[in-house]
Design a protein around this motif. Structure first.
Motif, mmCIF file in Angstrom:
data_model
loop_
_atom_site.group_PDB
_atom_site.id
_atom_site.type_symbol
_atom_site.label_atom_id
_atom_site.label_comp_id
_atom_site.label_asym_id
_atom_site.label_seq_id
_atom_site.Cartn_x
_atom_site.Cartn_y
_atom_site.Cartn_z
ATOM 1 N N SER A 372 0.823 -1.207 0.000
ATOM 2 C CA SER A 372 0.000 0.000 0.000
ATOM 3 C C SER A 372 0.854 1.253 0.000
ATOM 4 O O SER A 372 0.542 2.245 -0.673
ATOM 5 C CB SER A 372 -0.924 0.002 1.237
ATOM 6 O OG SER A 372 -1.787 -1.114 1.220
ATOM 7 N N ASP A 375 2.297 1.731 -3.551
ATOM 8 C CA ASP A 375 1.258 2.225 -4.466
ATOM 9 C C ASP A 375 1.004 3.703 -4.228
ATOM 10 O O ASP A 375 0.810 4.487 -5.158
ATOM 11 C CB ASP A 375 -0.042 1.432 -4.273
ATOM 12 C CG ASP A 375 0.104 -0.002 -4.750
ATOM 13 O OD1 ASP A 375 1.040 -0.284 -5.523
ATOM 14 O OD2 ASP A 375 -0.724 -0.860 -4.327
ATOM 15 N N SER A 379 1.834 6.324 -7.295
ATOM 16 C CA SER A 379 0.632 6.839 -7.950
ATOM 17 C C SER A 379 0.659 8.354 -7.953
ATOM 18 O O SER A 379 1.109 8.968 -6.986
ATOM 19 C CB SER A 379 -0.628 6.339 -7.231
ATOM 20 O OG SER A 379 -0.633 6.798 -5.892
#
Length: 386
Positions: A372, A375, A379
């Motif tokens: 997580s 990401d 992102s």
């Protein structure tokens, strides 16, 4: 939301006080109903046994009622008149017996019994008082008994109340169980069971002991020809629920009458002494341990205190309910004592602290948190997109 125990105790305490005030205000008006409930309580095991033998509840109650009415009628026709007659004769003869005692002591111990001695004056006064008030005492006792019970209460209300309560006893107990506070229902059931064991053990056991002793004393005293033997025997048996009181009061009265009646014949005086000695030995070594038991929870001093307190507060109604309340209070005191010994007030140690609120932890597969984060780092943010 749970109601605190302290507030529950306040509400139940108020309810108990209101019940006691109601009993005090109503007085003898509720006496027939209390007596009927007591009769139903005592006879319920008999009804249950008859049911196990195959009879219906209604037929069991009818059989018990018929037997009780027959026994009561026989007692009213045969026993009660004899008791009243002998009691009246004993009270009327008491001054003559006391005069004989005073004359005997004066002749045997002239130095200790001068005319103006304390013992001589006391015996004279007691003899005169008994002689003057014998008829008044008898009429007062009979009048009070008639006033307390009443003909209607004795012959109508008590049997009717006992009949219907005995008929619905099991259903009534089950219904009361449904009204118990759910939080404390198991504890209340256990306490009620202990009260029932103590009360039934005392009442039924002591009743059987009184019946056996009354039969022995009255029959044997009448057999040796002692005047007023039937009344003295019944009196000694009834008082036997207080250890040693029955044998002391009944024995002293019987020996006094024997000395007055059988003077010069020591054989019959010794027979009277032997009757009470045998009765005391049998009661102390067999009847009380085997029938009543030693662990029913009703100490004689506790019972006397209950009779004195409740009799003073509520009169005859208090005397009737003293034994059940003594049993209930005894069980409650033992329960509170046990709780006290388990409390920090007795042990001196504080109660354990309440556990903290548990922390909720969510378990996820290994690497989920790192993935997580990656990401989120790779992102594009909303500002870059703009």
């Amino acid at each position: 939301m749970r109601i605190p125990v302290q507030r529950q105790l306040i509400w139940w305490g108020i309810a108990g006080i209101l019940l006691l005030v109601t009993m005090w205000l109503l007085g003898s008006a509720i006496l027939p109903f209390i007596l009927g409930a007591g009769v139903a309580y005592l006879l319920d095991p008999v009804a249950d046994r008859l049911e196990r033998m195959g009879l219906s509840r209604t037929m069991s109650v009818v059989v018990i009622t018929a037997a009780a009415v027959l026994v009561f009628a026989l007692a009213l026709l045969l026993v009660v008149p004899l008791l009243v007659r002998q009691a009246s004769q004993l009270i009327a003869t008491a001054p003559e017996m006391l005069d004989g005692l005073r004359s005997f002591l004066a002749s045997q111990f002239p130095n200790l019994m001068p005319e103006d001695s304390t013992i001589n004056v006391a015996i004279t006064r007691v003899s005169s008082a008994i002689g003057e008030r014998a008829g008044e005492v008898i009429s007062t006792v009979m009048g009070s008994v008639a006033g307390v019970f009443g003909v209607i209460a004795l012959f109508v209300i008590v049997p009717v109340v006992a009949f219907y309560l005995l008929l619905d006893w099991d259903r009534m107990v089950a219904h009361i169980d449904t009204l118990l506070p759910r939080e404390h229902a198991p504890t209340l059931r256990r306490l009620a069971h202990e009260v029932d064991e103590a009360l039934s053990g005392f009442l039924r056991g002591q009743g059987l002991v009184i019946l056996i002793l009354g039969t022995w004393y009255s029959f044997m005293l009448m057999l040796v020809g002692l005047p007023f033997g039937f009344f003295i025997g019944i009196m000694a048996a009834v008082l036997s629920f207080i250890p040693y009181v029955g044998v002391l009061v009944g024995g002293a009265t019987a020996i006094g009458v024997a000395l007055f009646s059988f003077w010069g014949d020591p054989l019959w005086i010794g027979a009277v002494v032997a009757i009470f000695a045998i009765g005391q030995v049998v009661e102390g070594n067999y009847l009380q341990p085997k029938i009543v038991g030693e662990s029913i929870g009703l100490h004689p001093v506790w019972l006397l205190l209950a009779l004195s307190v409740f009799g003073t507060l509520f009169g005859f109604v208090g005397l009737v309910i003293a034994v059940p309340l003594a049993a209930a209070l005894g069980v409650l005191v033992r329960f509170l004592t046990q709780r006290y010994r388990e409390s920090s007030l007795y042990t001196g140690q504080g109660a354990p602290a309440e556990p903290a609120e548990p922390m909720r932890v969510e378990l996820v597969p290994r690497g989920t948190v790192e993935a997580s984060r990656q990401d989120a780092a790779t992102s594009p943010s909303s500002a870059d997109i703009a």
